[in-house]
Write a protein that holds these residues in place. Structure first.
Motif, PDB file in Angstrom:
ATOM      1  N   VAL A  37       0.843  -1.189   0.000  1.00  0.00           N
ATOM      2  CA  VAL A  37       0.000   0.000   0.000  1.00  0.00           C
ATOM      3  C   VAL A  37       0.881   1.244   0.000  1.00  0.00           C
ATOM      4  CG1 VAL A  37      -1.971  -1.073   1.132  1.00  0.00           C
ATOM      5  CG2 VAL A  37      -0.204  -0.049   2.520  1.00  0.00           C
ATOM      6  N   GLY A  38       0.405   2.256  -0.688  1.00  0.00           N
ATOM      7  CA  GLY A  38       1.100   3.534  -0.719  1.00  0.00           C
ATOM      8  C   GLY A  38       0.518   4.470   0.322  1.00  0.00           C
ATOM      9  N   ALA A  39       1.332   5.387   0.762  1.00  0.00           N
ATOM     10  CA  ALA A  39       0.878   6.369   1.748  1.00  0.00           C
ATOM     11  C   ALA A  39       0.435   7.633   1.030  1.00  0.00           C
ATOM     12  CB  ALA A  39       1.999   6.673   2.728  1.00  0.00           C
ATOM     13  N   ASN A  40      -0.647   8.195   1.488  1.00  0.00           N
ATOM     14  CA  ASN A  40      -1.201   9.418   0.919  1.00  0.00           C
ATOM     15  C   ASN A  40      -0.417  10.625   1.435  1.00  0.00           C
ATOM     16  OD1 ASN A  40      -3.012  11.841   1.133  1.00  0.00           O
ATOM     17  ND2 ASN A  40      -4.370  10.487  -0.016  1.00  0.00           N
ATOM     18  N   VAL A  41      -0.125  11.582   0.570  1.00  0.00           N
ATOM     19  CA  VAL A  41       0.665  12.759   0.947  1.00  0.00           C
ATOM     20  C   VAL A  41      -0.013  13.553   2.060  1.00  0.00           C
ATOM     21  CG1 VAL A  41       1.560  14.964   0.123  1.00  0.00           C
ATOM     22  CG2 VAL A  41       1.732  12.948  -1.332  1.00  0.00           C
ATOM     23  N   PHE A  42      -1.322  13.773   1.966  1.00  0.00           N
ATOM     24  CA  PHE A  42      -2.021  14.554   2.993  1.00  0.00           C
ATOM     25  C   PHE A  42      -2.054  13.797   4.316  1.00  0.00           C
ATOM     26  CE2 PHE A  42      -3.825  16.251  -0.969  1.00  0.00           C
ATOM     27  CZ  PHE A  42      -3.395  17.561  -0.827  1.00  0.00           C
TER      28      PHE A  42
END
Length: 115
Positions: A37-42
């Motif tokens: 899973v990728g992490a969201n910038v916000f």
């Protein structure tokens, strides 16, 4: 007592080598489930603020729990595809990957069995 998970098909999964009171009839081999899973910038920005002021990061905890559950579900599905109705000896691993460490990999592995 060992923690067991069950999906909608009712396939039990445990970190122990056996299910208490249920003899293993057949070992079907190693099964795995991996989720990246990728992490969201916000979300990262708010997590950094939370780190500065203290407290837990609920958004990251939810992502981690969802990734872990998905990896276990993949493990259960692979066991079922081999004719298994359980998974023993489950190991969960977590790894941060990517050039900037912006992705999380959760992998689950164990042995598919017939009980």
């Amino acid at each position: 007592m060992a923690k067991e998970w069950k999906d909608a098909r009712g396939i039990p999964v445990t970190t122990t080598p056996t299910f208490e009171g249920q003899p293993i009839k057949e070992y079907l081999g190693i099964v795995t489930g991996e989720v990246i899973v990728g992490a969201n910038v916000f979300r990262d920005m708010f997590a950094n603020i939370r780190d500065i002021v203290g407290g837990r990061s609920g958004s990251y905890e939810r992502i981690l729990a969802d990734a872990r559950n998905q990896a276990i579900e993949e493990l259960q599905a692979e066991s079922a595809s081999r004719g298994g109705n359980g998974v023993v000896g489950v190991d969960l691993d977590y790894e941060v990957i990517g050039k900037t460490g912006s992705m999380l990999m959760v992998s689950a592995s164990g042995t598919a069995v017939k009980i």
